[in-house]
Structures are given as structure tokens and as C-alpha cells.
Design a protein around this motif. Sequence first.
Motif, PDB file in Angstrom:
ATOM      1  N   ARG A 296       0.837  -1.217   0.000  1.00 14.75           N
ATOM      2  CA  ARG A 296       0.000   0.000   0.000  1.00 14.75           C
ATOM      3  C   ARG A 296       0.860   1.250   0.000  1.00 14.75           C
ATOM      4  O   ARG A 296       0.618   2.193  -0.756  1.00 14.75           O
ATOM      5  CB  ARG A 296      -0.879   0.036   1.262  1.00 14.75           C
ATOM      6  CG  ARG A 296      -2.082  -0.863   1.241  1.00 14.75           C
ATOM      7  CD  ARG A 296      -3.103  -0.413   2.273  1.00 14.75           C
ATOM      8  NE  ARG A 296      -2.660  -0.552   3.644  1.00 14.75           N
ATOM      9  CZ  ARG A 296      -3.037  -1.545   4.459  1.00 14.75           C
ATOM     10  NH1 ARG A 296      -3.842  -2.485   4.019  1.00 14.75           N
ATOM     11  NH2 ARG A 296      -2.611  -1.594   5.699  1.00 14.75           N
ATOM     12  N   GLN A 297       1.893   1.239   0.874  1.00 14.40           N
ATOM     13  CA  GLN A 297       2.754   2.421   0.984  1.00 14.40           C
ATOM     14  C   GLN A 297       3.507   2.690  -0.313  1.00 14.40           C
ATOM     15  O   GLN A 297       3.652   3.833  -0.739  1.00 14.40           O
ATOM     16  CB  GLN A 297       3.740   2.253   2.139  1.00 14.40           C
ATOM     17  CG  GLN A 297       3.087   2.429   3.498  1.00 14.40           C
ATOM     18  CD  GLN A 297       3.811   1.695   4.616  1.00 14.40           C
ATOM     19  OE1 GLN A 297       4.957   1.264   4.449  1.00 14.40           O
ATOM     20  NE2 GLN A 297       3.151   1.537   5.754  1.00 14.40           N
TER      21      GLN A 297
ATOM     22  N   ARG B 166       1.101   4.086  -2.895  1.00 12.95           N
ATOM     23  CA  ARG B 166       0.802   5.469  -2.529  1.00 12.95           C
ATOM     24  C   ARG B 166       1.940   6.398  -2.972  1.00 12.95           C
ATOM     25  O   ARG B 166       1.715   7.443  -3.573  1.00 12.95           O
ATOM     26  CB  ARG B 166       0.586   5.558  -1.003  1.00 12.95           C
ATOM     27  CG  ARG B 166       0.543   6.945  -0.413  1.00 12.95           C
ATOM     28  CD  ARG B 166      -0.760   7.665  -0.609  1.00 12.95           C
ATOM     29  NE  ARG B 166      -1.869   6.990   0.056  1.00 12.95           N
ATOM     30  CZ  ARG B 166      -3.143   7.387  -0.050  1.00 12.95           C
ATOM     31  NH1 ARG B 166      -3.457   8.438  -0.779  1.00 12.95           N
ATOM     32  NH2 ARG B 166      -4.094   6.728   0.575  1.00 12.95           N
TER      33      ARG B 166
ATOM     34  N   LEU C 135      -6.299  12.995  -5.366  1.00 13.83           N
ATOM     35  CA  LEU C 135      -6.456  12.342  -4.063  1.00 13.83           C
ATOM     36  C   LEU C 135      -7.436  11.168  -4.111  1.00 13.83           C
ATOM     37  O   LEU C 135      -7.184  10.102  -3.543  1.00 13.83           O
ATOM     38  CB  LEU C 135      -6.891  13.371  -3.013  1.00 13.83           C
ATOM     39  CG  LEU C 135      -7.042  12.841  -1.598  1.00 13.83           C
ATOM     40  CD1 LEU C 135      -5.739  12.240  -1.085  1.00 13.83           C
ATOM     41  CD2 LEU C 135      -7.520  13.941  -0.663  1.00 13.83           C
TER      42      LEU C 135
ATOM     43  N   THR D 272      -6.496   7.230  -3.563  1.00 21.67           N
ATOM     44  CA  THR D 272      -7.185   6.407  -2.576  1.00 21.67           C
ATOM     45  C   THR D 272      -7.735   5.143  -3.231  1.00 21.67           C
ATOM     46  O   THR D 272      -7.660   4.056  -2.661  1.00 21.67           O
ATOM     47  CB  THR D 272      -8.318   7.222  -1.920  1.00 21.67           C
ATOM     48  OG1 THR D 272      -7.757   8.450  -1.452  1.00 21.67           O
ATOM     49  CG2 THR D 272      -8.944   6.480  -0.761  1.00 21.67           C
ATOM     50  N   LYS D 273      -8.264   5.302  -4.451  1.00 24.07           N
ATOM     51  CA  LYS D 273      -8.838   4.141  -5.148  1.00 24.07           C
ATOM     52  C   LYS D 273      -7.774   3.105  -5.498  1.00 24.07           C
ATOM     53  O   LYS D 273      -7.972   1.905  -5.265  1.00 24.07           O
ATOM     54  CB  LYS D 273      -9.549   4.596  -6.422  1.00 24.07           C
ATOM     55  CG  LYS D 273     -10.873   5.285  -6.139  1.00 24.07           C
ATOM     56  CD  LYS D 273     -11.557   5.685  -7.431  1.00 24.07           C
ATOM     57  CE  LYS D 273     -12.877   6.387  -7.117  1.00 24.07           C
ATOM     58  NZ  LYS D 273     -13.528   6.867  -8.355  1.00 24.07           N
TER      59      LYS D 273
ATOM     60  N   VAL E 277      -4.800   2.684  -4.180  1.00 22.36           N
ATOM     61  CA  VAL E 277      -4.211   2.098  -2.968  1.00 22.36           C
ATOM     62  C   VAL E 277      -5.177   1.076  -2.356  1.00 22.36           C
ATOM     63  O   VAL E 277      -4.759  -0.006  -1.921  1.00 22.36           O
ATOM     64  CB  VAL E 277      -3.830   3.192  -1.931  1.00 22.36           C
ATOM     65  CG1 VAL E 277      -3.341   2.564  -0.630  1.00 22.36           C
ATOM     66  CG2 VAL E 277      -2.756   4.116  -2.499  1.00 22.36           C
ATOM     67  N   THR E 278      -6.458   1.398  -2.375  1.00 24.41           N
ATOM     68  CA  THR E 278      -7.455   0.470  -1.826  1.00 24.41           C
ATOM     69  C   THR E 278      -7.517  -0.805  -2.679  1.00 24.41           C
ATOM     70  O   THR E 278      -7.545  -1.924  -2.148  1.00 24.41           O
ATOM     71  CB  THR E 278      -8.843   1.146  -1.767  1.00 24.41           C
ATOM     72  OG1 THR E 278      -8.729   2.360  -1.033  1.00 24.41           O
ATOM     73  CG2 THR E 278      -9.873   0.240  -1.093  1.00 24.41           C
TER      74      THR E 278
END
Lengths: 139, 129
Positions: free
Chosen positions: A21-22, A25, A35, A39-40, A42-43
Motif C-alpha cells: 500500500r505504501q 501510494r 487524491l 485512494t482508489k 491504494v485500496t
Amino acid sequence: MDVLRAREVPLTSEYDIARARQMVRAWALEISLGLVDQTKIVTAASELARNTVVHGGGGAMFLELISSEQRKGLRLTFKDNGPGIPDIQVAMEDGYTTGGGLGLGLSGAKRLVNEFVIKSAEGEGTEVILIKWKLVTHD
Amino acid sequence: MEKIPIIKIDRFLLVSIQVDMHDNLALSLQDELLTKITATGAKGVLIDISMLDIVDSFIGRILGSIAEMAKILDAEVVVVGMRPAVAITMVELGLSLEGIRTALDVDKGIKLLNTVLDERENIDGRVTR
């Protein structure tokens, strides 16, 4: 399509899910993804990374910064050598679960990205490719 | 080992998630929170997720089961501070957080809990304060 940079992130434990995830990101920030799109992706990465670790018995995420026709994007490929998915069509339905979760992983992740490809067969592992493009703004 | 602090304020518990939650951390938070509800007799729980930059199906499921289990222990859960980008993503992912109360921030969450608990007192005459 050009690959500008590539990196492999191993996915063997649940700590690797957070690490994946990191990484996603950080790369999303680098191409100035908005943004909500950050978020999408990374999710979506989190869902797929968990699938790789929990259902695929571990594997890896290949993270690539790609460009095509003046746009940039991230391509994420999740690969495992697990049991594979016998019926992909069924597995793509909302609510499909084998791991006691909500069954939103595959179908949900697909809704969060621009391109989604899944290849799998029983006994042959699973490969899922996600692409998120940075929208080109004309000003 | 990392730990997410649980703070007691009046009749409530406040949890502020400040770290990227890996799966085991989320599971241990669930256990500790439920233990603490029983130990303190707290009537409400505020879970502040304003620092969380994503809520995936795993975290969504944990939040849902915390709310469900807390209810059995006679405590109401309010999730506060969800970022707009997280809310948008969750809906597209298909997570509805059904049955979970939400509020914009801790202040509003406390007001909501007080309202809910006061209503409950009026209905069954129980003393919760």
C-alpha cells in the motif's frame, strides 16, 4: 506503452500488504494522481495484495510506472502460485468469498481502476493486472 | 509491539487510529476494545479514522464486527472523521458500513452518542449515566 520504472514487492506476510500500500501510494503521488484516484488505487492494491497473501499462499506485486500517448499511469500486477480460481466469472461476482470476508475484493477492486485483467486456472495460480491512468487535463 | 491506545472519557471510550493498520493490528484492536468495554462499562465508543487514508474490505469488516459485538455488550459505536476520498472509494468498492453510526468529527460523535443514550434511557428507564 512504455515502462518508465518497475519494481517488485514480495507479498508473503500481512505486513507486506501494508508495505505494498505504501509503495503504491508513493508512486501515485509521484505521478500527481488526484487524491480520490490515489485512494482508489491504494485500496484496490490492498484488496489484491491480501488475496495474494491469504488465498494465493504468497506471491508478489510488480509495480510499474507506465506512459502511453502523453498520459502516465500505474500498472500493478499481482502474481501467485496458489490454487487458482476455477470459475473466474463466479469469482468476479459481488459477495463471492472463500476466505470468510465480504467477497468484495475482486469485483470491488475492478470498479476502482481503469483497466482490470485476471488470468487464472485451477492449479495454475492467479495473475491480476490493474491499471490506473492519470486523467489528462487540457488547459 | 505496536498498540492503538484506547482512552476512557466520561462514559465513553475513544480510539484514534493514527497508524497504517495492518491486519493483525486491526484484529488486536477489536479484542482490546471489547475487553475494555466490559472492564469499564463504557456505554459508547468513538473510533476516529481521520488519519486512515484507506478503508478496504478487511478494515470495513472489522469496523462492522466491532459495532455488532459492542452492541451485544450494551455499547454504541460511532465511527468519526472519515475522509471524503475514503468515503467515495468505499462506496465504489461496495462497502456500505451498514449498521454503523458515523459522524464528521469527535465532537459531533459525542453529541450523537449522548442523544442515542438519552433516548435509550427514556425508553427503558435505565440509568446509563
